[in-house]
Design a protein around this motif. Structure first.
Motif, PDB file in Angstrom:
ATOM      1  N   VAL A  33      -3.634 -10.074  -4.100  1.00  0.00           N
ATOM      2  CA  VAL A  33      -2.483 -10.054  -4.401  1.00  0.00           C
ATOM      3  C   VAL A  33      -2.238  -8.532  -4.354  1.00  0.00           C
ATOM      4  O   VAL A  33      -2.370  -7.691  -4.692  1.00  0.00           O
ATOM      5  CB  VAL A  33      -2.313 -11.030  -5.657  1.00  0.00           C
ATOM      6  N   ARG A  34      -0.900  -8.314  -3.018  1.00  0.00           N
ATOM      7  CA  ARG A  34      -0.749  -7.025  -2.444  1.00  0.00           C
ATOM      8  C   ARG A  34       0.808  -7.120  -3.331  1.00  0.00           C
ATOM      9  O   ARG A  34       1.484  -6.226  -2.971  1.00  0.00           O
ATOM     10  CB  ARG A  34      -1.023  -6.984  -1.247  1.00  0.00           C
ATOM     11  N   GLY A  35       1.214  -7.961  -4.421  1.00  0.00           N
ATOM     12  CA  GLY A  35       3.064  -7.938  -4.733  1.00  0.00           C
ATOM     13  C   GLY A  35       3.959  -9.171  -4.814  1.00  0.00           C
ATOM     14  O   GLY A  35       2.685  -9.838  -4.491  1.00  0.00           O
ATOM     15  N   ALA A  36       4.863  -8.538  -4.885  1.00  0.00           N
ATOM     16  CA  ALA A  36       5.642 -10.495  -4.741  1.00  0.00           C
ATOM     17  C   ALA A  36       5.835 -10.689  -3.695  1.00  0.00           C
ATOM     18  O   ALA A  36       5.301  -9.572  -2.515  1.00  0.00           O
ATOM     19  CB  ALA A  36       6.774  -9.671  -6.056  1.00  0.00           C
ATOM     20  N   LEU A  37       6.853 -11.601  -2.952  1.00  0.00           N
ATOM     21  CA  LEU A  37       7.427 -11.636  -1.514  1.00  0.00           C
ATOM     22  C   LEU A  37       8.705 -10.752  -1.456  1.00  0.00           C
ATOM     23  O   LEU A  37       8.039 -10.471  -0.183  1.00  0.00           O
ATOM     24  CB  LEU A  37       8.497 -12.810  -2.121  1.00  0.00           C
ATOM     25  N   ASP A  38       9.358  -9.842  -1.773  1.00  0.00           N
ATOM     26  CA  ASP A  38       9.459  -8.590  -1.816  1.00  0.00           C
ATOM     27  C   ASP A  38       8.887  -7.749  -0.753  1.00  0.00           C
ATOM     28  O   ASP A  38       9.006  -7.029   0.215  1.00  0.00           O
ATOM     29  CB  ASP A  38      10.543  -7.557  -2.541  1.00  0.00           C
ATOM     30  N   ARG A  39       7.547  -7.651  -0.942  1.00  0.00           N
ATOM     31  CA  ARG A  39       6.422  -6.910  -0.322  1.00  0.00           C
ATOM     32  C   ARG A  39       6.354  -7.826   1.557  1.00  0.00           C
ATOM     33  O   ARG A  39       5.374  -7.175   1.624  1.00  0.00           O
ATOM     34  CB  ARG A  39       5.404  -6.334  -1.435  1.00  0.00           C
ATOM     35  N   VAL A  40       6.279  -8.883   1.370  1.00  0.00           N
ATOM     36  CA  VAL A  40       5.745  -9.274   3.081  1.00  0.00           C
ATOM     37  C   VAL A  40       5.798  -8.910   3.468  1.00  0.00           C
ATOM     38  O   VAL A  40       5.258  -9.665   5.417  1.00  0.00           O
ATOM     39  CB  VAL A  40       5.745 -11.127   2.709  1.00  0.00           C
ATOM     40  N   CYS A  71       1.030 -11.986  -0.732  1.00  0.00           N
ATOM     41  CA  CYS A  71       1.957 -12.150  -1.393  1.00  0.00           C
ATOM     42  C   CYS A  71       2.843 -12.767  -2.242  1.00  0.00           C
ATOM     43  O   CYS A  71       2.771 -13.987  -1.074  1.00  0.00           O
ATOM     44  CB  CYS A  71       3.310 -11.380  -0.775  1.00  0.00           C
ATOM     45  N   GLY A  72       3.112 -12.976  -3.192  1.00  0.00           N
ATOM     46  CA  GLY A  72       4.193 -14.374  -4.370  1.00  0.00           C
ATOM     47  C   GLY A  72       4.775 -14.256  -5.005  1.00  0.00           C
ATOM     48  O   GLY A  72       4.309 -12.884  -6.311  1.00  0.00           O
ATOM     49  N   ASP A 124       5.071 -16.413  -7.528  1.00  0.00           N
ATOM     50  CA  ASP A 124       4.390 -18.096  -7.930  1.00  0.00           C
ATOM     51  C   ASP A 124       3.136 -17.490  -8.230  1.00  0.00           C
ATOM     52  O   ASP A 124       2.202 -17.873  -7.487  1.00  0.00           O
ATOM     53  CB  ASP A 124       4.473 -18.970  -7.642  1.00  0.00           C
ATOM     54  N   ALA A 125       3.311 -17.503 -10.172  1.00  0.00           N
ATOM     55  CA  ALA A 125       1.575 -16.573 -10.110  1.00  0.00           C
ATOM     56  C   ALA A 125       1.021 -18.567  -9.415  1.00  0.00           C
ATOM     57  O   ALA A 125      -0.425 -17.796  -9.462  1.00  0.00           O
ATOM     58  CB  ALA A 125       1.121 -16.546 -11.716  1.00  0.00           C
ATOM     59  N   ALA A 126       1.144 -20.126  -9.607  1.00  0.00           N
ATOM     60  CA  ALA A 126       0.421 -20.896  -9.608  1.00  0.00           C
ATOM     61  C   ALA A 126      -0.072 -21.031  -8.588  1.00  0.00           C
ATOM     62  O   ALA A 126      -0.913 -21.626  -8.205  1.00  0.00           O
ATOM     63  CB  ALA A 126       1.158 -21.666 -10.579  1.00  0.00           C
ATOM     64  N   ALA A 127       0.800 -20.905  -7.904  1.00  0.00           N
ATOM     65  CA  ALA A 127       0.610 -20.641  -5.610  1.00  0.00           C
ATOM     66  C   ALA A 127      -0.250 -19.811  -5.515  1.00  0.00           C
ATOM     67  O   ALA A 127      -1.225 -20.528  -5.423  1.00  0.00           O
ATOM     68  CB  ALA A 127       2.023 -21.078  -5.317  1.00  0.00           C
ATOM     69  N   LEU A 128      -0.456 -18.408  -6.066  1.00  0.00           N
ATOM     70  CA  LEU A 128      -1.035 -17.654  -5.606  1.00  0.00           C
ATOM     71  C   LEU A 128      -1.857 -18.236  -6.383  1.00  0.00           C
ATOM     72  O   LEU A 128      -3.556 -17.522  -5.671  1.00  0.00           O
ATOM     73  CB  LEU A 128      -1.053 -16.502  -6.536  1.00  0.00           C
ATOM     74  N   ARG A 129      -2.859 -18.539  -7.202  1.00  0.00           N
ATOM     75  CA  ARG A 129      -4.027 -19.210  -7.827  1.00  0.00           C
ATOM     76  C   ARG A 129      -4.355 -19.962  -7.202  1.00  0.00           C
ATOM     77  O   ARG A 129      -6.179 -19.842  -6.666  1.00  0.00           O
ATOM     78  CB  ARG A 129      -4.041 -19.893  -9.028  1.00  0.00           C
ATOM     79  N   LEU A 130      -3.909 -21.085  -6.682  1.00  0.00           N
ATOM     80  CA  LEU A 130      -3.984 -21.747  -6.382  1.00  0.00           C
ATOM     81  C   LEU A 130      -4.625 -21.536  -4.326  1.00  0.00           C
ATOM     82  O   LEU A 130      -5.881 -21.886  -4.148  1.00  0.00           O
ATOM     83  CB  LEU A 130      -2.992 -23.317  -5.632  1.00  0.00           C
ATOM     84  N   VAL A 131      -3.919 -20.722  -3.664  1.00  0.00           N
ATOM     85  CA  VAL A 131      -4.597 -20.478  -2.569  1.00  0.00           C
ATOM     86  C   VAL A 131      -5.281 -19.116  -2.911  1.00  0.00           C
ATOM     87  O   VAL A 131      -6.378 -19.214  -1.636  1.00  0.00           O
ATOM     88  CB  VAL A 131      -2.810 -19.132  -2.175  1.00  0.00           C
ATOM     89  N   GLY A 132      -5.351 -18.843  -3.600  1.00  0.00           N
ATOM     90  CA  GLY A 132      -6.927 -17.713  -3.745  1.00  0.00           C
ATOM     91  C   GLY A 132      -7.750 -18.776  -3.842  1.00  0.00           C
ATOM     92  O   GLY A 132      -8.744 -18.546  -3.724  1.00  0.00           O
ATOM     93  N   GLU A 133      -7.907 -19.938  -4.761  1.00  0.00           N
ATOM     94  CA  GLU A 133      -9.087 -21.233  -4.803  1.00  0.00           C
ATOM     95  C   GLU A 133      -9.346 -20.625  -3.428  1.00  0.00           C
ATOM     96  O   GLU A 133     -10.494 -21.553  -3.258  1.00  0.00           O
ATOM     97  CB  GLU A 133      -8.459 -21.969  -5.579  1.00  0.00           C
ATOM     98  N   LEU A 134      -8.511 -21.861  -2.905  1.00  0.00           N
ATOM     99  CA  LEU A 134      -8.760 -21.557  -1.370  1.00  0.00           C
ATOM    100  C   LEU A 134      -9.383 -20.837  -0.641  1.00  0.00           C
ATOM    101  O   LEU A 134      -9.757 -21.329   0.418  1.00  0.00           O
ATOM    102  CB  LEU A 134      -7.293 -22.215  -0.929  1.00  0.00           C
ATOM    103  N   VAL A 135      -9.170 -19.744  -0.507  1.00  0.00           N
ATOM    104  CA  VAL A 135      -9.581 -18.973  -0.097  1.00  0.00           C
ATOM    105  C   VAL A 135     -10.892 -18.540   0.166  1.00  0.00           C
ATOM    106  O   VAL A 135     -11.664 -18.496   0.615  1.00  0.00           O
ATOM    107  CB  VAL A 135      -8.598 -17.426  -0.059  1.00  0.00           C
ATOM    108  N   ARG A 136     -10.927 -18.021  -1.751  1.00  0.00           N
ATOM    109  CA  ARG A 136     -12.639 -18.703  -2.505  1.00  0.00           C
ATOM    110  C   ARG A 136     -12.999 -19.615  -1.507  1.00  0.00           C
ATOM    111  O   ARG A 136     -14.453 -19.162  -1.112  1.00  0.00           O
ATOM    112  CB  ARG A 136     -12.320 -18.758  -3.873  1.00  0.00           C
ATOM    113  N   ASP A 137     -12.418 -20.676  -1.196  1.00  0.00           N
ATOM    114  CA  ASP A 137     -13.515 -21.910  -1.135  1.00  0.00           C
ATOM    115  C   ASP A 137     -14.202 -21.835   0.360  1.00  0.00           C
ATOM    116  O   ASP A 137     -14.967 -22.618   0.740  1.00  0.00           O
ATOM    117  CB  ASP A 137     -12.824 -23.332  -1.424  1.00  0.00           C
ATOM    118  N   VAL A 138     -13.468 -20.961   1.224  1.00  0.00           N
ATOM    119  CA  VAL A 138     -13.781 -20.633   2.191  1.00  0.00           C
ATOM    120  C   VAL A 138     -14.073 -19.837   2.705  1.00  0.00           C
ATOM    121  O   VAL A 138     -14.688 -18.810   3.895  1.00  0.00           O
ATOM    122  CB  VAL A 138     -12.856 -20.795   3.379  1.00  0.00           C
ATOM    123  N   GLY A 139     -14.892 -18.824   1.209  1.00  0.00           N
ATOM    124  CA  GLY A 139     -15.942 -17.717   2.117  1.00  0.00           C
ATOM    125  C   GLY A 139     -15.041 -16.424   2.252  1.00  0.00           C
ATOM    126  O   GLY A 139     -15.558 -15.629   1.990  1.00  0.00           O
TER     127      GLY A 139
END
Length: 67
Positions: free
Chosen positions: A29-36, A6-7, A9-24
């Motif tokens: 993304v399941r919503g904004a921070l109000d859903r966390v 959840c997040g 910040d679109a840029a932060a979500l993209r970066l974390v998404g890349e890190l997630v993909r890098d480890v397989g």
């Protein structure tokens, strides 16, 4: 493994998404921070089922990733 995120910040979500993909993993993304809080509670429930020896999919169905 799908990693739910959840997040606001679109840029932060993209970066974390890349890190997630890098480890397989597959970022989901399941919503904004109000859903966390909801995401955290569901994660605790699912992890509790797994540690108790139950199949989490028996309570939470698989949802296809949108990304």
């Amino acid at each position: 493994m799908t990693v739910a995120m959840c997040g606001d910040d679109a840029a932060a979500l993209r970066l974390v998404g890349e890190l997630v993909r890098d480890v397989g993993g597959t970022p989901a993304v399941r919503g904004a921070l109000d859903r966390v809080r909801q995401l955290k509670e569901v994660a605790g429930f699912v992890i509790g089922l797994a540690f108790a020896g139950s199949d989490p999919h028996s309570a939470v169905p698989r949802v296809p990733s949108a990304g």
